[in-house]
Design a protein around this motif. Structure first.
Motif, mmCIF file in Angstrom:
data_model
loop_
_atom_site.group_PDB
_atom_site.id
_atom_site.type_symbol
_atom_site.label_atom_id
_atom_site.label_comp_id
_atom_site.label_asym_id
_atom_site.label_seq_id
_atom_site.Cartn_x
_atom_site.Cartn_y
_atom_site.Cartn_z
ATOM 1 N N MET A 68 1.417 -1.042 -0.300
ATOM 2 C CA MET A 68 -0.292 0.125 0.298
ATOM 3 C C MET A 68 1.184 0.998 -0.323
ATOM 4 O O MET A 68 1.558 1.761 1.295
ATOM 5 C CB MET A 68 -1.095 -0.259 1.274
ATOM 6 N N PRO A 69 0.730 2.802 -0.745
ATOM 7 C CA PRO A 69 1.386 2.615 -0.757
ATOM 8 C C PRO A 69 1.317 4.570 -0.135
ATOM 9 O O PRO A 69 0.276 4.324 0.247
ATOM 10 C CB PRO A 69 1.049 3.959 -2.709
ATOM 11 N N GLN A 70 2.525 4.560 0.266
ATOM 12 C CA GLN A 70 2.006 6.561 0.818
ATOM 13 C C GLN A 70 2.211 7.622 0.732
ATOM 14 O O GLN A 70 2.342 7.416 -0.786
ATOM 15 C CB GLN A 70 3.653 6.409 1.941
ATOM 16 N N PHE A 71 0.715 8.098 0.734
ATOM 17 C CA PHE A 71 0.813 9.294 0.031
ATOM 18 C C PHE A 71 0.770 10.569 0.486
ATOM 19 O O PHE A 71 0.106 10.587 2.227
ATOM 20 C CB PHE A 71 -1.220 8.250 -1.065
ATOM 21 N N THR A 72 0.256 12.120 0.345
ATOM 22 C CA THR A 72 0.563 12.595 1.044
ATOM 23 C C THR A 72 -0.332 13.895 0.192
ATOM 24 O O THR A 72 -0.545 13.871 -0.667
ATOM 25 C CB THR A 72 1.509 13.982 0.989
ATOM 26 N N LEU A 73 -2.071 14.413 0.880
ATOM 27 C CA LEU A 73 -2.644 14.358 -0.140
ATOM 28 C C LEU A 73 -1.617 16.024 -0.495
ATOM 29 O O LEU A 73 -1.424 16.749 -0.388
ATOM 30 C CB LEU A 73 -3.561 15.589 0.754
ATOM 31 N N THR A 74 -2.617 16.360 -2.092
ATOM 32 C CA THR A 74 -1.030 17.593 -2.806
ATOM 33 C C THR A 74 -1.686 18.242 -3.102
ATOM 34 O O THR A 74 -3.706 18.829 -2.276
ATOM 35 C CB THR A 74 -1.660 16.953 -4.638
ATOM 36 N N PRO A 75 -2.303 19.759 -3.117
ATOM 37 C CA PRO A 75 -2.998 20.857 -2.877
ATOM 38 C C PRO A 75 -4.437 21.293 -3.920
ATOM 39 O O PRO A 75 -5.602 21.711 -3.507
ATOM 40 C CB PRO A 75 -2.543 21.951 -3.423
ATOM 41 N N ARG A 76 -4.380 20.453 -5.417
ATOM 42 C CA ARG A 76 -5.342 19.794 -5.930
ATOM 43 C C ARG A 76 -5.789 18.737 -5.207
ATOM 44 O O ARG A 76 -6.995 18.822 -5.371
ATOM 45 C CB ARG A 76 -4.983 18.831 -6.963
ATOM 46 N N ASN A 77 -5.286 17.983 -4.593
ATOM 47 C CA ASN A 77 -6.220 16.161 -4.032
ATOM 48 C C ASN A 77 -7.754 17.303 -2.875
ATOM 49 O O ASN A 77 -8.620 17.554 -2.531
ATOM 50 C CB ASN A 77 -6.093 16.354 -3.253
ATOM 51 N N ILE A 78 -6.532 18.363 -2.208
ATOM 52 C CA ILE A 78 -7.522 19.647 -0.492
ATOM 53 C C ILE A 78 -8.396 20.809 -2.167
ATOM 54 O O ILE A 78 -9.732 20.196 -1.435
ATOM 55 C CB ILE A 78 -6.712 20.154 -0.220
ATOM 56 N N GLN A 79 -8.097 20.712 -3.077
ATOM 57 C CA GLN A 79 -8.957 21.754 -3.435
ATOM 58 C C GLN A 79 -10.396 20.352 -4.049
ATOM 59 O O GLN A 79 -11.576 21.165 -3.815
ATOM 60 C CB GLN A 79 -8.856 22.259 -4.969
ATOM 61 N N ILE A 80 -10.391 19.471 -5.003
ATOM 62 C CA ILE A 80 -11.223 18.553 -5.188
ATOM 63 C C ILE A 80 -11.896 18.533 -3.836
ATOM 64 O O ILE A 80 -12.883 18.471 -3.543
ATOM 65 C CB ILE A 80 -10.732 17.635 -5.824
ATOM 66 N N ARG A 81 -11.348 17.531 -3.251
ATOM 67 C CA ARG A 81 -11.892 17.718 -1.495
ATOM 68 C C ARG A 81 -12.729 18.684 -1.200
ATOM 69 O O ARG A 81 -13.931 18.779 -1.058
ATOM 70 C CB ARG A 81 -11.020 17.082 -0.393
ATOM 71 N N ASP A 82 -12.084 19.685 -0.666
ATOM 72 C CA ASP A 82 -13.015 21.258 -0.580
ATOM 73 C C ASP A 82 -14.192 20.886 -1.584
ATOM 74 O O ASP A 82 -15.217 21.915 -0.990
ATOM 75 C CB ASP A 82 -12.459 22.425 -0.441
ATOM 76 N N ASN A 83 -14.194 21.401 -2.784
ATOM 77 C CA ASN A 83 -14.998 21.242 -3.450
ATOM 78 C C ASN A 83 -16.374 20.458 -3.486
ATOM 79 O O ASN A 83 -17.707 20.658 -3.475
ATOM 80 C CB ASN A 83 -14.935 21.008 -4.925
#
Length: 248
Positions: free
Chosen positions: A1-16
């Protein structure tokens, strides 16, 4: 299972999606005139070959329309819904509880279930070869690195397992494309904005369709990720496609 840090675009999409979640179902029904439910039914039918009591991962599950359709067609299935938006998942839990509580006695005697997980599609918290099928409806274009998402889908599928991806596409007819384009980029954001009070979120969603590959390009991306027997089915003149592929 890969390690992952949310990117600014991930955060934008989540917030939308957090912002539009309370009116998400209503907006989908209004903007598609209810046809989106038919699209999901057709998509789930593509899971042929999956055991009736198989395990299904539904990515970008939203309020679980597709997950519930899986249980409607396969009452013994065990579905895991994953989404980046905790607000969506909160609404999904209430919706699933209400729908499953209303099932018939015969359906209630079946072991089908839906569980929910907060996770990005690029880094799924599941072991290799965990699922008989993976689905995603109108969500792959919102995965910032959708190629990484495809590889994760392949990783968690069992050999012979099928991925089913429902997404908007580019109609082959130029006339139909012009009509669809006008509605999608001019009318849809305004209606979505009026219903949700979040016009910027719907401008983002329509822009994400414009950036997404067409059906042929996406089919090539699935093959490059490692899927075999890749194909797609068009609906409503090509504005929507169901892409399928199998883990070798």
């Amino acid at each position: 299972m890969p390690q992952f840090t949310l990117t600014p675009r991930n955060i934008q999409i989540r917030d939308n999606f957090d912002a539009i979640a309370p009116k998400y179902d209503l907006t989908n029904r209004v903007l598609s005139l209810g046809i989106d439910l038919h699209w999901r039914r057709v998509a789930v039918r593509q899971l042929r070959g999956m055991p009736d009591d198989g395990t299904v991962l539904d990515l970008a599950c939203g309020t679980c329309d597709l997950a519930l359709e899986v249980l409607r067609q396969r009452r013994k299935a065990r579905v895991v819904g994953a989404d980046l938006s905790r607000v969506m998942l909160g609404l999904a839990r209430k919706k699933v509880a209400q729908r499953l509580a209303g099932r018939s006695v015969a359906a209630a005697n079946s072991p089908g279930s839906i569980s929910l997980v907060n996770a990005p599609a690029e880094a799924l918290p599941f072991a290799d070869a965990s699922f008989d099928a993976v689905t995603i409806a109108f969500g792959i274009r919102n995965v910032p690195d959708f190629r990484a998402g495809l590889k994760e889908m392949l990783r968690v599928l069992r050999p012979g397992g099928r991925a089913c991806i429902l997404e908007f596409s580019t109609p082959p007819s130029k006339l139909w494309w012009k009509m669809y384009n006008f509605y999608f980029f001019n009318i849809l954001p305004r209606i979505g904005g009026l219903i949700t009070g979040r016009p910027a979120a719907y401008r983002y969603l329509t822009d994400s369709v414009a950036r997404f590959p067409d059906a042929f390009e996406f089919m090539a991306a699935m093959r490059a990720a490692g899927f075999a027997r890749v194909s797609y089915l068009t609906m409503n003149g090509g504005i929507v496609c169901v892409h399928t592929g199998v883990r070798p």
